[in-house]
Scaffold this motif. Structure first.
Motif, PDB file in Angstrom:
ATOM      1  N   THR A   1       0.804  -1.228   0.000  1.00 58.43           N
ATOM      2  CA  THR A   1       0.000   0.000   0.000  1.00 58.43           C
ATOM      3  C   THR A   1       0.834   1.274   0.000  1.00 58.43           C
ATOM      4  O   THR A   1       0.268   2.375  -0.013  1.00 58.43           O
ATOM      5  CB  THR A   1      -0.921   0.038   1.239  1.00 58.43           C
ATOM      6  N   ILE A   2       2.146   1.153  -0.022  1.00 61.99           N
ATOM      7  CA  ILE A   2       2.988   2.333   0.205  1.00 61.99           C
ATOM      8  C   ILE A   2       2.840   3.390  -0.890  1.00 61.99           C
ATOM      9  O   ILE A   2       2.905   4.592  -0.624  1.00 61.99           O
ATOM     10  CB  ILE A   2       4.471   1.905   0.370  1.00 61.99           C
ATOM     11  N   LEU A   3       2.620   2.959  -2.139  1.00 57.37           N
ATOM     12  CA  LEU A   3       2.465   3.950  -3.209  1.00 57.37           C
ATOM     13  C   LEU A   3       1.162   4.727  -3.070  1.00 57.37           C
ATOM     14  O   LEU A   3       1.114   5.937  -3.326  1.00 57.37           O
ATOM     15  CB  LEU A   3       2.528   3.265  -4.580  1.00 57.37           C
ATOM     16  N   ASP A   4       0.095   4.043  -2.655  1.00 58.35           N
ATOM     17  CA  ASP A   4      -1.165   4.750  -2.423  1.00 58.35           C
ATOM     18  C   ASP A   4      -1.046   5.688  -1.223  1.00 58.35           C
ATOM     19  O   ASP A   4      -1.621   6.778  -1.220  1.00 58.35           O
ATOM     20  CB  ASP A   4      -2.289   3.738  -2.197  1.00 58.35           C
TER      21      ASP A   4
ATOM     22  N   PRO B   1      -2.151  -8.410   2.561  1.00 61.03           N
ATOM     23  CA  PRO B   1      -2.004  -8.034   1.146  1.00 61.03           C
ATOM     24  C   PRO B   1      -3.201  -8.433   0.294  1.00 61.03           C
ATOM     25  O   PRO B   1      -3.550  -7.731  -0.668  1.00 61.03           O
ATOM     26  CB  PRO B   1      -0.739  -8.783   0.706  1.00 61.03           C
ATOM     27  N   LEU B   2      -3.850  -9.562   0.642  1.00 64.40           N
ATOM     28  CA  LEU B   2      -5.039  -9.985  -0.108  1.00 64.40           C
ATOM     29  C   LEU B   2      -6.188  -9.002   0.079  1.00 64.40           C
ATOM     30  O   LEU B   2      -6.938  -8.722  -0.858  1.00 64.40           O
ATOM     31  CB  LEU B   2      -5.465 -11.385   0.342  1.00 64.40           C
ATOM     32  N   VAL B   3      -6.327  -8.475   1.298  1.00 67.10           N
ATOM     33  CA  VAL B   3      -7.362  -7.479   1.563  1.00 67.10           C
ATOM     34  C   VAL B   3      -7.067  -6.195   0.806  1.00 67.10           C
ATOM     35  O   VAL B   3      -7.960  -5.548   0.239  1.00 67.10           O
ATOM     36  CB  VAL B   3      -7.465  -7.203   3.080  1.00 67.10           C
ATOM     37  N   ALA B   4      -5.784  -5.799   0.776  1.00 67.06           N
ATOM     38  CA  ALA B   4      -5.411  -4.517   0.176  1.00 67.06           C
ATOM     39  C   ALA B   4      -5.468  -4.534  -1.347  1.00 67.06           C
ATOM     40  O   ALA B   4      -5.787  -3.508  -1.972  1.00 67.06           O
ATOM     41  CB  ALA B   4      -4.012  -4.130   0.633  1.00 67.06           C
ATOM     42  N   ASP B   5      -5.178  -5.682  -1.958  1.00 68.05           N
ATOM     43  CA  ASP B   5      -4.973  -5.737  -3.411  1.00 68.05           C
ATOM     44  C   ASP B   5      -6.132  -5.162  -4.237  1.00 68.05           C
ATOM     45  O   ASP B   5      -5.890  -4.412  -5.192  1.00 68.05           O
ATOM     46  CB  ASP B   5      -4.688  -7.184  -3.826  1.00 68.05           C
ATOM     47  N   PRO B   6      -7.409  -5.452  -3.945  1.00 67.65           N
ATOM     48  CA  PRO B   6      -8.490  -4.908  -4.798  1.00 67.65           C
ATOM     49  C   PRO B   6      -8.611  -3.389  -4.757  1.00 67.65           C
ATOM     50  O   PRO B   6      -9.230  -2.802  -5.645  1.00 67.65           O
ATOM     51  CB  PRO B   6      -9.760  -5.559  -4.205  1.00 67.65           C
ATOM     52  N   PHE B   7      -8.008  -2.756  -3.751  1.00 67.64           N
ATOM     53  CA  PHE B   7      -8.181  -1.314  -3.590  1.00 67.64           C
ATOM     54  C   PHE B   7      -6.951  -0.515  -4.002  1.00 67.64           C
ATOM     55  O   PHE B   7      -6.929   0.709  -3.854  1.00 67.64           O
ATOM     56  CB  PHE B   7      -8.519  -0.998  -2.127  1.00 67.64           C
ATOM     57  N   LEU B   8      -5.919  -1.179  -4.527  1.00 71.27           N
ATOM     58  CA  LEU B   8      -4.704  -0.480  -4.924  1.00 71.27           C
ATOM     59  C   LEU B   8      -4.894   0.188  -6.278  1.00 71.27           C
ATOM     60  O   LEU B   8      -5.550  -0.352  -7.174  1.00 71.27           O
ATOM     61  CB  LEU B   8      -3.524  -1.457  -4.987  1.00 71.27           C
ATOM     62  N   ALA B   9      -4.303   1.367  -6.431  1.00 68.95           N
ATOM     63  CA  ALA B   9      -4.405   2.108  -7.689  1.00 68.95           C
ATOM     64  C   ALA B   9      -3.633   1.391  -8.786  1.00 68.95           C
ATOM     65  O   ALA B   9      -2.503   0.946  -8.570  1.00 68.95           O
ATOM     66  CB  ALA B   9      -3.859   3.521  -7.511  1.00 68.95           C
ATOM     67  N   GLU B  10      -4.241   1.267  -9.965  1.00 66.39           N
ATOM     68  CA  GLU B  10      -3.572   0.629 -11.091  1.00 66.39           C
ATOM     69  C   GLU B  10      -2.733   1.616 -11.886  1.00 66.39           C
ATOM     70  O   GLU B  10      -1.829   1.226 -12.613  1.00 66.39           O
ATOM     71  CB  GLU B  10      -4.603  -0.036 -11.999  1.00 66.39           C
TER      72      GLU B  10
END
Length: 493
Positions: free
Chosen positions: A39-42, A158-167
């Motif tokens: 999540t660090i980039l977001d 990481p599984l929880v975070a993955d759907p909400f990360l900016a592409e």
């Protein structure tokens, strides 16, 4: 053949509420330790900071984790203080998850991560210490289970975070498009930063905007993780109720006897077993075992941290030149194999003694590291080696902790020393290996890990030699005490 004998099963049934509670707080620990990399980039977009600024939160978390580990001994005097500390720390972790989306400046985020790191360190020391106290000579089995839950939590976040990360870029300005930073570059950045920001020197050439409209949905991931973590402090509170440690629980049955509520015997103040009064008359081997045990875990946990931090950087560099997505799987495979290894070693700890398991694990780590150096041009073997390395090194911490406390008669000081040494090594070796890679090239990553593996095994051999001397000294002193006690009876007869 039964997986566990009746005695171990009876022990677990007697202490299952405490055991499951301590395991659950380590799940909370794992949740908190693994979310920052993906999540660090977001979070950089949210705080509108540079990569150099945002990666300081990695250091803040690791530093205060080390501080919290050393402070964990402050809360070991009684069961009430230990459980109160665990309740506070697990609530702090949920609170940090909830307030991270509100941190719009990197300094506020660093403060939040400092609180989380300190809470994690206290959890690390107290949960290990309480399980060792409960099971003593059988603690290795249950410590393996405890550390399995770190891996489980580290896989979930990481599984929880993955759907909400900016592409794409999550900071959009007026004069440029959201696609100014391409997805492959962001994937590369995420994987490079996954190991506590260790790969910063390789990614600083990527220009990322700090001014503009922030477009990110990562807040939802943190709020979900805050909710996932809430049952953990609820479990600690339930245990406190059943232990009759709350004002409203006076009528509930007590799970432990009154004597076991206090850990004052050998578990007094912070490093209480190491105060001058208690150290008087201790053999030199007592101190050497503490030092060597801490040094072994400093190295092995340092290997885990540096390998997780730099295996991606090594894979995408010459001569392997893996694709970003393929190389990005290595870190996940490494942590998954550590988790599976700890699950397997729950049974192996019952079948074999800690010295045998530690010898097998440390020799396995050396062999894998040597093979990785020999087949350094093979992408396939890097995946195989990463998996086997995780399996081999997974049991070192719990086995070493159980073995050292057994040798030192469960005085409690060893747990604090070993946990603090491990967290310090995880932080320091990443910095050291990162600087070596930066100056000498990616192959230095394998060379540094291999040298560290040989050092760890050499220290373990020295540890075995010292423990042999220590046990002989302990036996001799016991004989002298027995002779002294029998002497007046002989004279009186």
């Amino acid at each position: 053949m039964k997986l566990l004998d009746e005695r171990i099963w009876t022990l677990f049934k007697r202490h299952w509420p405490q055991t499951l509670t301590y395991w659950s707080v380590f799940f909370s620990f794992g949740l908190c330790i693994a979310f920052l990399g993906p999540t660090i980039l977001d979070l950089r977009c949210q705080t509108q900071s540079t990569l150099q600024q945002i990666t300081w939160v990695f250091f803040t978390q690791q530093f205060f984790l080390m501080v919290g580990s050393s402070m964990g001994g402050l809360f070991k005097r009684t069961l009430l203080s230990s459980l109160s500390a665990l309740l506070s720390c697990t609530l702090i972790i949920s609170l940090v998850f909830a307030i991270i989306p509100l941190c719009n400046h990197v300094m506020l985020l660093s403060i939040a991560m400092a609180l989380a790191g300190k809470a994690m360190g206290v959890i690390d020391t107290i949960a290990n210490l309480q399980l060792v106290k409960l099971y003593q000579k059988d603690s290795a089995i249950f410590l393996q289970g405890l550390h399995f839950f770190i891996g489980l939590g580290a896989l979930v976040s990481p599984l929880v975070a993955d759907p909400f990360l900016a592409e794409d870029s999550c900071v959009v300005g007026a004069n440029w498009t959201a696609n100014s930073s391409s997805s492959p570059d962001l994937q590369h950045l995420r994987s490079s930063l996954a190991g506590h920001g260790a790969g910063l020197h390789n990614i600083s050439q990527y220009p990322l905007h700090t001014e503009g409209v922030v477009i990110t949905r990562v807040s939802y991931a943190f709020w979900i993780m805050a909710l996932i973590n809430l049952p953990v402090p609820a479990a600690v509170l339930t245990l406190m109720y059943h232990e009759r440690l709350l004002p409203c629980s006076s009528s509930s049955p007590r799970l432990l006897s009154r004597d076991s509520l206090s850990s004052g015997q050998g578990h007094g103040r912070w490093f209480g077993c190491c105060n001058p009064a208690k150290l008087r008359g201790r053999p030199a081997t007592f101190f050497i075992l503490h030092t060597l045990g801490g040094a072994i875990l400093f190295i092995t946990d340092g290997i885990i941290g540096s390998y997780a931090g730099f295996v991606y950087t090594y894979a995408v560099s010459p001569p392997l030149l893996m694709g970003h997505k393929t190389a990005g799987c290595l870190d996940s495979i490494f942590w998954a194999s550590i988790t599976v290894g700890r699950l397997a070693f729950i049974y192996l700890s019952y079948r074999y003694t800690p010295p045998r398991l530690l010898t097998f694990s440390l020799v396995g780590v050396i062999l894998v590291q040597c093979l990785l150096m020999i087949f350094y041009t093979s992408c396939v073997f890097l995946f195989i080696g990463t998996c086997v390395l995780g399996l081999c090194i997974s049991s070192v911490f719990p086995s070493m902790l159980a073995y050292t406390e057994d040798l030192l008669d469960y005085k409690g000081c060893a747990t604090t020393v070993l946990v603090t040494s491990a967290s310090t090594g995880e932080m320091m070796l990443q910095v050291l290996v990162g600087s070596v890679i930066h100056s000498q090239g990616s192959y230095a990553f394998l060379l540094s890990s291999t040298i560290a593996s040989f050092m760890g095994f050499s220290l373990f051999l020295l540890f075995l030699y010292v423990q042999h001397i220590h046990r002989n000294c302990h036996t001799d002193s016991s004989k002298e005490n027995t002779a002294t006690e029998d002497k007046p009876n002989t004279e009186g007869s």
